[in-house]
Write an enzyme that holds these catalytic residues in place. Structure first.
Site, PDB file in Angstrom:
ATOM      1  N   CYS A  37      74.991  50.248  38.002  1.00  0.00           N
ATOM      2  CA  CYS A  37      73.950  49.257  38.322  1.00  0.00           C
ATOM      3  C   CYS A  37      72.581  49.906  38.524  1.00  0.00           C
ATOM      4  CB  CYS A  37      74.330  48.450  39.556  1.00  0.00           C
ATOM      5  SG  CYS A  37      75.738  47.355  39.250  1.00  0.00           S
ATOM      6  N   HIS A  78      64.033  35.204  32.199  1.00  0.00           N
ATOM      7  CA  HIS A  78      63.579  36.176  31.203  1.00  0.00           C
ATOM      8  C   HIS A  78      62.537  37.132  31.790  1.00  0.00           C
ATOM      9  CE1 HIS A  78      65.761  33.540  28.529  1.00  0.00           C
ATOM     10  NE2 HIS A  78      65.769  34.547  27.671  1.00  0.00           N
ATOM     11  N   GLU A 130      76.415  36.391  39.830  1.00  0.00           N
ATOM     12  CA  GLU A 130      75.835  37.405  38.949  1.00  0.00           C
ATOM     13  C   GLU A 130      76.686  37.594  37.702  1.00  0.00           C
ATOM     14  OE1 GLU A 130      73.897  41.334  40.306  1.00  0.00           O
ATOM     15  OE2 GLU A 130      75.901  41.922  39.610  1.00  0.00           O
TER      16      GLU A 130
END
Length: 148
Positions: A37, A78, A130
């Site tokens: 991550c 985005h 997530e």
């Protein structure tokens, strides 16, 4: 939107509004302990926001659904989360764009906006998924204590 049963938080308010939405965003967690991550990667986040209150506004809404989408989707979709001021401090773990911190930040941002509304709605929960197997639930009022 995927049909989802969300955990509910008990509250003393007459109205409860829930808004589902999604946004696609990239991030990285600037910590050696973050493993993979720590590398730049992206997710399609699924969020559910719970807002409560006792009074409706002059249009008959607790909060207009489109307002919630504007506050979350229009801001983060985005984008690179690390590029937003809320997550830009790479030396403060409370500002890393982890799912926990993103959920808390969404709740705080929404509540900041709600504080300016005459009917005083409250954001009591943000559910943030997530991945298909990982999500966080954030509730600002630990222990079920609600401000007026």
């Amino acid at each position: 939107m995927i049909q989802q049963i969300y955990p509910s938080t008990p509250h003393p308010f007459r109205y409860e509004l829930n808004k589902d939405m999604h946004f696609a965003a990239a991030h990285y967690v600037p910590s050696e302990q973050a493993g993979d991550c720590a590398k730049l990667h992206g997710h399609t986040y699924f969020a559910n926001v719970t807002i409560v209150g006792n009074e409706l506004d002059e249009s008959g809404f607790l909060v207009n659904f489109s307002l919630i989408k504007k506050l979350v989707h229009d801001r983060f979709d985005h984008s690179l989360l690390n590029g937003h001021a809320e997550f830009a401090d790479e030396h403060n773990p409370e500002r890393y764009p982890t799912t926990e911190n993103v959920a808390r930040t969404l709740c705080e941002m929404i509540q900041d906006h709600l504080n300016g509304m005459a009917n005083k709605p409250r954001c009591v929960q943000v559910f943030l998924r997530e991945t298909p197997t990982s999500y966080v639930v954030y509730r600002p009022a630990a222990g079920g204590v609600y401000g007026g």
